[in-house]
Design an enzyme around this catalytic site. Sequence first.
Site: not given
Ligand code: UD1
Length: 355
Positions: A207
């Site tokens: 991820h």
């Molecule tokens: C975040 C943390 C990372 C951690 C990870 C655990 C930051 C900078 N990064 O990364 O350190 O290891 O969480 O999972 O805070 N999305 C969904 N549903 C959700 C959540 C996310 O669809 O419930 C998708 C969305 O397209 C979103 C993307 O995942 O844009 C990334 O989510 P985001 O919370 O921005 O960062 P993570 O990659 O999850």
Amino acid sequence: LTVLSVVGARPQFVKLAPVAAAFAATGHRHLIVHTGQHYDTRMSEVFFTDLAIPTPDVHLGVGSGTHGAQTGAMLTALDSVLAERRPDWVLVYGDTNSTLAGTLSAVKQHLRVAHLEAGLRSFNRRMPEEHNRVLTDHAADLLLAPTDAAMAHLSGEGLAGRSVLVGDVMTDVCFGVRDAVAGTPLPAELDEALGGEPGGYLVATVHRADNTDDPARLAAVVDALAGLDEPVALLAHPRLVARCAEFGIDLARPGLHALPPLAYPDMVRAVLGSRGVVTDSGGLQKEAFLLGVPCTTLRTETEWTETLAGGWNVLDPNLTQLKELAARPAPTAERGTPYGDGHAARRTVEALEAG
Ligand code: UD1
């Protein structure tokens, strides 16, 4: 004491579980604010249910966005929540945008901040998490470190006076859940996906921005997983699924079984039953180590350097040795207890009482 925990992303719910339980055993008031960074049921709600975490007192519903938009929306919302509640301590966890937002909002309102999992460093300035950690550690009033190595980093940055070694709270929860799921059947969705394939399987997760956001890199990672000799259960983070769809990368390959994220007890069970783990997650590297399963990490470095001792975890950023590494047997080296004794949450509460 009134302590207000700010959480928002999946690994923070796991860390919150033992802390919330430790607070429940005291007379202190513990409030939970969920930023909404993770909002899918499988990324958020199931953790609260399975790990018996109290329902958040406040849910900010911030959701996804660019780093600036997401962090900014959290800051705006947290400013009014913290102004209204004025806790004795704001407790922030790990290294996500929710951690940084909680810290900034609190320190600017002269509220004391404690950072749980302080002092971890990758020394990789391309990682958003590295900036979140460093900024949080330097702003916070109390730094709760999981390991001796983390304490040494904090000391090297002039922060020893505010640092306390409490151990790793993920170890508290991992050992508790391991004891509960040992000997139970494999999670049904995993068993079905593997189709009763005889022999071992591998558990994989991907991820990190560095692995998912560049199409060529992501294609190489998926190809490498599909090329392994053992069946692979790929527990797919929403970010991985979104980027694969965007770049036209097919996750359905022979031997590669893409599944939705597992609940925490199912994940522990899946790792316990596996021959090995392939991941870029920090938490999963450590869980593999704690559970005695060999791990291969698709990154150039790790914050959890203790896992590398004895070959329990090996870094393979260029995917050049993945086939051999993924198939290697568990090392025979003793693992020791670098992550503490499973009572880090209790020590966290004691540190807040003393501070
Ligand atoms: C975040 C943390 C990372 C951690 C990870 C655990 C930051 C900078 N990064 O990364 O350190 O290891 O969480 O999972 O805070 N999305 C969904 N549903 C959700 C959540 C996310 O669809 O419930 C998708 C969305 O397209 C979103 C993307 O995942 O844009 C990334 O989510 P985001 O919370 O921005 O960062 P993570 O990659 O999850």
